[in-house]
Scaffold this active site. Sequence first.
Site, PDB file in Angstrom:
ATOM      1  N   LYS A  80       0.838  -1.193   0.000  1.00 39.70           N
ATOM      2  CA  LYS A  80       0.000   0.000   0.000  1.00 39.70           C
ATOM      3  C   LYS A  80       0.875   1.245   0.000  1.00 39.70           C
ATOM      4  O   LYS A  80       1.888   1.311   0.721  1.00 39.70           O
ATOM      5  CB  LYS A  80      -0.913  -0.018   1.228  1.00 39.70           C
ATOM      6  N   SER A 155      -9.698   2.011   2.792  1.00 34.06           N
ATOM      7  CA  SER A 155      -8.866   2.788   1.896  1.00 34.06           C
ATOM      8  C   SER A 155      -7.877   1.966   1.077  1.00 34.06           C
ATOM      9  O   SER A 155      -7.285   2.452   0.123  1.00 34.06           O
ATOM     10  CB  SER A 155      -8.073   3.819   2.703  1.00 34.06           C
ATOM     11  N   SER A 179      -9.855  -0.494   6.977  1.00 37.04           N
ATOM     12  CA  SER A 179      -9.307  -0.365   5.622  1.00 37.04           C
ATOM     13  C   SER A 179      -8.566  -1.578   5.097  1.00 37.04           C
ATOM     14  O   SER A 179      -8.140  -1.584   3.942  1.00 37.04           O
ATOM     15  CB  SER A 179      -8.393   0.861   5.551  1.00 37.04           C
TER      16      SER A 179
END
Length: 497
Positions: A80, A155, A179
């Site tokens: 990420k 997210s 997330s």
Amino acid sequence: MADLTRLTAAQTAEMIASGEVTAVEVAEAHLARIEAVDEKVHAFLHIDREGALAKAREVDEKRARGERLGPLAGVPAAVKDLFTTEGVPTTVGSKILEGWIPPYDSTVVRKLKEADVVILGKTNMDEFAMGSSTENSAYGPTGNPWDLTRVPGGSGGGSSAAITAYEAPLALGTDTGGSIRQPAAVTGTVGVKPTYGGVSRYGMVAFSSSLDQAGPCARTVLDAALLHAVIGGHDELDSTSIDQPVPDVVAAARNGDVAGLRVGVVTEFRGEGYQAGVLQRVDETVELLRELGAEVVEVSCPSFTKALAAYYLIAPSECSSNLARFDAMRYGLRVGDDGTHSAEEVTALTREAGFGDEVKRRVMLGTYALSSGYYDAYYGSAQKVRTLITRDFERAFGEVDVLVSPTTPTTAFPIGERTDDPMAMYLADLCTIPSNLAGNAAMSVPCGLAPEDGLPVGLQIIAPAMADDRLYRVGAALEAAHQARWGHPLLEEAPSL
């Protein structure tokens, strides 16, 4: 030879260690897959082809010399884009850090490299991890590989989409309010939020420091456990890191068994706003737990109904403090520095151009909640609710070993459906937020497809702090039982890209 991108991380590591395939072959297969499908999926913001192949060659050379390889040596992973990665762009999905090249690795990235994991690149995300759909990225949304017109969660939607699309078998995510787990639920994958402090936060670009937690994303429970074991553990560079051994999550994942386990079903996580098909699949999975030998009881945690409101005071308050460092003076974007503006004006112009709407919204909310005259009424009250939620968990875990619930109230919603309704977007994290506020461990595992739309449903498993192994024990048992019934992993039902 079998399609190398379809193997689990555990299978890939075994084949590399035995010499059946090379790490370079595995890396090249995944890089080719990314090149073939990511234009449609948009899971990645940056591909580090050169770095990935160099690491793969290093693994092959170690094997040729007879050196012992670790459990994930040569296995590709996606990261990420809020973990600092030396020499590789880290944008946090924001224009304000566009082009920034960190001079150091975050602790979890360093651990991946030390474990000889091959890092393929950085994945798309909601800007500064603020969102539930990956639509808030400054670089465009990511599509859900089950249906590219729908969101992959957020997210960390880029990480979940990458493993769903077989672009990587493993990915790193972060979980501030859900997330990791929420994207896992809507993509039919496995996502784990470890105990807060169980995985180092050093080198993570901060959103909400008392809530942010790094964790694994994978296609199987065992793969998630193998990645958890690599990244977990105490870190002196992180003041919130727990100085205790990582629970033996790998053994738990290899020996999933719920016989004799007491499982609590959270009564507050159902009712209005929950999709009927989601509740149907969750209820069927609860019945499956009974069949596997678990004792199932209902547990009430009344403070959980206040969790969403408390979270949206605490998280914005902490983000308004953390994002104050982006002032155009030290690094990142700088706008208006032409000699005609003061430093304060340059900062204001840079933030106006560099931050997206959701980031601005949360910064303003947090600044207001922390302002003189409102601190006790808003932020202080939210912290009191946080204490009540923690006490509800303590009472519940005095009665049961784990709690279960839906991971999300609905399946993946269409891209654009909630962009003009922040409250509807926030409700996607309704079930996941309490665990972040309390700091305990939680996991999402697939439990079938909703009959209304054929999209994945996730079951959330919640365990006490530092009892992360219970997640893997339950998750592995359910995974094996579900696959025995379905005859294949759930992802095999996903449309081919």
